[in-house]
Design an enzyme around this catalytic site. Structure first.
Site, PDB file in Angstrom:
ATOM      1  N   SER A  63       4.212   2.834 -15.124  1.00  0.00           N
ATOM      2  CA  SER A  63       2.587   3.919 -16.276  1.00  0.00           C
ATOM      3  C   SER A  63       1.508   3.824 -15.245  1.00  0.00           C
ATOM      4  CB  SER A  63       3.143   2.828 -17.214  1.00  0.00           C
ATOM      5  OG  SER A  63       3.742   2.458 -18.458  1.00  0.00           O
ATOM      6  N   HIS A  68       1.483   0.899 -13.267  1.00  0.00           N
ATOM      7  CA  HIS A  68       2.233  -1.192 -13.286  1.00  0.00           C
ATOM      8  C   HIS A  68       3.949  -0.856 -13.231  1.00  0.00           C
ATOM      9  CE1 HIS A  68       2.339  -5.016 -15.386  1.00  0.00           C
ATOM     10  NE2 HIS A  68       4.089  -3.769 -15.879  1.00  0.00           N
ATOM     11  N   ARG A  74     -14.240 -16.219 -10.709  1.00  0.00           N
ATOM     12  CA  ARG A  74     -13.609 -14.385 -10.784  1.00  0.00           C
ATOM     13  C   ARG A  74     -14.980 -13.845 -11.625  1.00  0.00           C
ATOM     14  NH1 ARG A  74      -8.416 -13.374 -11.438  1.00  0.00           N
ATOM     15  NH2 ARG A  74      -6.998 -15.513 -12.139  1.00  0.00           N
ATOM     16  N   THR A 123      -8.838  -1.637 -19.673  1.00  0.00           N
ATOM     17  CA  THR A 123      -9.178  -2.333 -20.426  1.00  0.00           C
ATOM     18  C   THR A 123      -9.757  -3.974 -20.108  1.00  0.00           C
ATOM     19  OG1 THR A 123      -7.751  -2.335 -22.377  1.00  0.00           O
ATOM     20  CG2 THR A 123      -8.701  -0.208 -22.121  1.00  0.00           C
ATOM     21  N   GLU A 130      -8.010  -5.722 -21.987  1.00  0.00           N
ATOM     22  CA  GLU A 130      -6.692  -6.706 -21.766  1.00  0.00           C
ATOM     23  C   GLU A 130      -5.840  -5.960 -21.434  1.00  0.00           C
ATOM     24  OE1 GLU A 130      -3.178  -5.550 -25.479  1.00  0.00           O
ATOM     25  OE2 GLU A 130      -4.302  -4.720 -25.770  1.00  0.00           O
ATOM     26  N   LEU A 131      -4.590  -7.396 -20.586  1.00  0.00           N
ATOM     27  CA  LEU A 131      -4.207  -7.680 -19.311  1.00  0.00           C
ATOM     28  C   LEU A 131      -2.891  -6.283 -19.474  1.00  0.00           C
ATOM     29  CD1 LEU A 131      -4.164  -8.276 -16.552  1.00  0.00           C
ATOM     30  CD2 LEU A 131      -2.364  -9.905 -17.423  1.00  0.00           C
ATOM     31  N   ASP A 132      -2.843  -5.645 -18.468  1.00  0.00           N
ATOM     32  CA  ASP A 132      -1.936  -4.015 -19.185  1.00  0.00           C
ATOM     33  C   ASP A 132      -1.853  -3.121 -20.517  1.00  0.00           C
ATOM     34  OD1 ASP A 132      -0.995  -4.999 -16.618  1.00  0.00           O
ATOM     35  OD2 ASP A 132       0.125  -6.118 -16.633  1.00  0.00           O
ATOM     36  N   MET A 191      -3.802  -6.598  -7.634  1.00  0.00           N
ATOM     37  CA  MET A 191      -3.238  -8.288  -7.697  1.00  0.00           C
ATOM     38  C   MET A 191      -4.259  -9.221  -8.247  1.00  0.00           C
ATOM     39  SD  MET A 191      -0.323  -6.926  -8.336  1.00  0.00           S
ATOM     40  CE  MET A 191       1.096  -8.031  -8.987  1.00  0.00           C
ATOM     41  N   ASN A 221      -4.897   1.937 -12.967  1.00  0.00           N
ATOM     42  CA  ASN A 221      -4.146   1.193 -12.612  1.00  0.00           C
ATOM     43  C   ASN A 221      -2.752   1.937 -12.899  1.00  0.00           C
ATOM     44  OD1 ASN A 221      -2.937  -1.385 -11.708  1.00  0.00           O
ATOM     45  ND2 ASN A 221      -2.829  -2.192 -14.244  1.00  0.00           N
ATOM     46  N   GLY A 281       0.401  -0.819  -0.069  1.00  0.00           N
ATOM     47  CA  GLY A 281      -0.401  -0.454   0.062  1.00  0.00           C
ATOM     48  C   GLY A 281       0.903   1.519   0.371  1.00  0.00           C
TER      49      GLY A 281
HETATM   50  C1  GAR Z   1       3.505  -1.860  -7.424  1.00  0.00           C
HETATM   51  O1  GAR Z   1       4.810  -1.304  -7.777  1.00  0.00           O
HETATM   52  C2  GAR Z   1       2.459  -1.874  -8.392  1.00  0.00           C
HETATM   53  O2  GAR Z   1       3.332  -0.860  -9.528  1.00  0.00           O
HETATM   54  C3  GAR Z   1       2.369  -3.315  -8.457  1.00  0.00           C
HETATM   55  O3  GAR Z   1       2.846  -3.431  -7.501  1.00  0.00           O
HETATM   56  C4  GAR Z   1       3.210  -2.356  -6.448  1.00  0.00           C
HETATM   57  C5  GAR Z   1       2.370  -2.069  -5.395  1.00  0.00           C
HETATM   58  O4  GAR Z   1       2.826  -1.513  -4.338  1.00  0.00           O
HETATM   59  N1  GAR Z   1       0.747  -3.409  -9.551  1.00  0.00           N
HETATM   60  C6  GAR Z   1       1.172  -4.410 -10.520  1.00  0.00           C
HETATM   61  O5  GAR Z   1       2.298  -4.878 -10.592  1.00  0.00           O
HETATM   62  C7  GAR Z   1      -0.041  -4.327 -10.933  1.00  0.00           C
HETATM   63  N2  GAR Z   1       0.406  -5.199 -11.989  1.00  0.00           N
HETATM   64  P1  GAR Z   1       2.137  -0.983  -3.278  1.00  0.00           P
HETATM   65  O6  GAR Z   1       1.000  -2.069  -2.499  1.00  0.00           O
HETATM   66  O7  GAR Z   1       3.527  -0.605  -1.729  1.00  0.00           O
HETATM   67  O8  GAR Z   1       1.946   0.470  -3.681  1.00  0.00           O
END
Ligand code: GAR
Length: 226
Positions: A142, A115, A71, A147, A149-151, A96, A113, A18
């Protein structure tokens, strides 16, 4: 967390530490971000981010999948919980889970989101490890509209970090995290101010359609920090 009544209600979805949620909370507290975090929801009860939300007085919810494979059922429950919160923007900050097309369509243009890569490079998991293995000179983070499509949704804003000699997965991840904490609150600020919207597969920012994602390094000084 006290916020003005007119502020945009935002739900933040997390699964772990978080730190991005904390960056949003800090930006609101500092008066740099005029939103009302109306819900922090985690799919894991032990997510550290839930503590951060509670400490800030933000309503929290935990939604653990009863049947992990189903899901559709999970996403229906998720949608009910989010909609009951009144959220108008949904922020995936390290959430996640792969979301169903129905869920994504319901929030079209209202779901963003963060990423940990320079999309479209390195979609999916273990992005830092894969960036190091690929020998890229630059890596980063980023923020994009989600959408089906994943990421793969239209990218709004990216921030680059140099890959340094001697970097390992952890040093690189730390540097990427630091830029994430800039670009996520900043993107939310733009959205809340009505400067940003999704237009089909494109991003509109300040009334023009972007040809390429914005880059933190290219922003004018008054836009560069949330
Ligand atoms: C972050 O680095 C975020 O970009 C990634 O999870 C981490 C969460 O960190 N998200 C993904 O990989 C989504 N595909 P946090 O809980 O410390 O914010």
């Amino acid at each position: 967390m006290t916020s003005p009544r007119h502020a945009l209600p935002v739900a933040v979805l997390i699964s772990g530490r978080g730190s991005n949620l904390q960056a949003i909370i800090d930006a609101v507290r500092a008066g740099a971000l005029d939103v009302n975090i109306c819900l922090v929801l985690s799919n894991r009860a032990e997510a550290q981010g839930l503590e951060r939300a509670r400490a800030a007085g933000i309503p929290t919810a935990v939604l653990t999948p009863a049947t992990p494979a189903d899901r559709a059922a999970y996403d229906r429950a998720l949608r009910e919980r989010i909609d009951a919160s009144g959220a108008r923007l949904i922020v995936l900050a390290g959430f996640m889970r792969v979301l169903t097309p129905e869920f994504v369509r319901h929030y079209d243009g209202r779901l963003i989101n963060i990423h940990p890569s320079l999309l479209p490079a390195f979609t999916g998991l273990h992005t830092h490890r894969r960036a190091l293995a690929a020998g890229v000179a630059e890596h980063g983070a980023s923020v994009h509209f989600v959408t089906e499509e994943l990421d793969g949704g239209p990218v709004i804003l990216r921030a680059r970090v140099a890959v340094l000699a001697g970097d390992d997965e952890h040093t690189l991840a730390d540097r990427v995290h630091r830029v994430e904490h800039h670009i996520l609150p900043l993107t939310i600020r733009w959205y809340a101010a009505g400067r940003l919207r999704k237009d089909g597969d494109r991003v509109r920012f300040d009334g023009r359609t972007l040809d390429a994602p914005l880059d933190l390094a290219d922003l004018p000084a008054d836009d560069g920090a949330a």
